[in-house]
Design a protein around this motif. Structure first.
Motif, PDB file in Angstrom:
ATOM      1  N   ARG A 276     -11.660   2.801   0.726  1.00  0.00           N
ATOM      2  CA  ARG A 276     -11.031   2.819  -0.592  1.00  0.00           C
ATOM      3  C   ARG A 276     -10.855   4.274  -1.042  1.00  0.00           C
ATOM      4  O   ARG A 276     -11.656   5.129  -0.678  1.00  0.00           O
ATOM      5  N   PRO A 277      -9.826   4.534  -1.822  1.00  0.00           N
ATOM      6  CA  PRO A 277      -9.650   5.909  -2.305  1.00  0.00           C
ATOM      7  C   PRO A 277     -10.805   6.285  -3.235  1.00  0.00           C
ATOM      8  O   PRO A 277     -11.376   5.446  -3.904  1.00  0.00           O
TER       9      PRO A 277
ATOM     10  N   CYS B 107       1.535   8.496   1.913  1.00  0.00           N
ATOM     11  CA  CYS B 107       0.278   8.426   2.668  1.00  0.00           C
ATOM     12  C   CYS B 107       0.603   8.489   4.159  1.00  0.00           C
ATOM     13  O   CYS B 107       1.708   8.176   4.581  1.00  0.00           O
TER      14      CYS B 107
ATOM     15  N   THR C 299      -4.584   7.043   6.868  1.00  0.00           N
ATOM     16  CA  THR C 299      -5.020   6.651   5.524  1.00  0.00           C
ATOM     17  C   THR C 299      -4.615   5.211   5.245  1.00  0.00           C
ATOM     18  O   THR C 299      -5.409   4.422   4.717  1.00  0.00           O
TER      19      THR C 299
ATOM     20  N   THR D 266       0.824  -1.210   0.000  1.00  0.00           N
ATOM     21  CA  THR D 266       0.000   0.000   0.000  1.00  0.00           C
ATOM     22  C   THR D 266       0.855   1.255   0.000  1.00  0.00           C
ATOM     23  O   THR D 266       0.566   2.207  -0.735  1.00  0.00           O
TER      24      THR D 266
ATOM     25  N   ARG E 286      -6.993   2.006   4.309  1.00  0.00           N
ATOM     26  CA  ARG E 286      -6.816   1.270   3.046  1.00  0.00           C
ATOM     27  C   ARG E 286      -6.698  -0.233   3.265  1.00  0.00           C
ATOM     28  O   ARG E 286      -7.166  -1.015   2.452  1.00  0.00           O
TER      29      ARG E 286
ATOM     30  N   GLN F 195       0.909   4.026  -2.789  1.00  0.00           N
ATOM     31  CA  GLN F 195       0.449   5.344  -2.365  1.00  0.00           C
ATOM     32  C   GLN F 195       1.549   6.017  -1.531  1.00  0.00           C
ATOM     33  O   GLN F 195       1.366   6.279  -0.347  1.00  0.00           O
TER      34      GLN F 195
END
Length: 158
Positions: A156-157, A56, A60, A49, A64, A53
């Motif tokens: 989720r984004p 982040c 966050t 993750t 996720r 990303q």
């Protein structure tokens, strides 16, 4: 005299029990496939993750991967101590720490990917291709529809 005890339901017929067993099997296979790398499924999820990303923050990240923030912080601490992640202060908010993989974290993630892929294949091996598609669709439907019932709902984004 009649018994007033409720009739027992077969344990193996309970979806929660089967899901817990499949999770145990999944973790067991993951450890077999990655045993020489000293990485857990949760550590893999965090590394993947953060790679996907970069920058982040921990909150966050926790959303996720659907993990509570205190557990996420502990795993991030251990990954940072191993030199796999680094934290830096956010320029917008000094209370927030932004995460990035180190070169060692990138290397470990690259080394873990083949074992993770073999794990997924082994988990689904008993199913034919159509069953795999159906299983994954139904599994994701259950996760999505029940997400808000989790103690750590996934985010989720957008």
């Amino acid at each position: 005299m009649e018994s007033t005890r409720p009739q027992a339901v077969q344990l193996d017929a309970q979806p929660g029990h089967a899901i817990r067993r499949l999770h145990q099997i999944s973790v067991g296979i993951f450890h077999q496939e990655t045993e020489d790398l000293n990485v857990t499924p949760v550590q893999y999820a965090i590394l993947q993750t953060v790679r996907d990303q970069p920058g982040c923050d921990q909150r966050t990240l926790a959303g996720r991967i659907a993990l509570d923030t205190s557990t996420t912080a502990g795993v991030v601490d251990r990954l940072e101590a191993r030199g796999l992640l680094r934290r830096r202060v956010s320029p917008e908010d000094r209370r927030v720490r932004l995460l990035a993989l180190t070169p060692a974290g990138e290397l470990l993630l690259a080394q873990t990917l083949p074992g993770m892929e073999r794990t997924q294949e082994r988990i689904l091996e008993p199913l034919n291709p159509e069953q795999r598609q159906q299983f994954m669709a139904l599994l994701l439907q259950l996760v999505t529809e029940n997400n808000d019932l989790s103690r750590a709902p996934g985010k989720r984004p957008r």
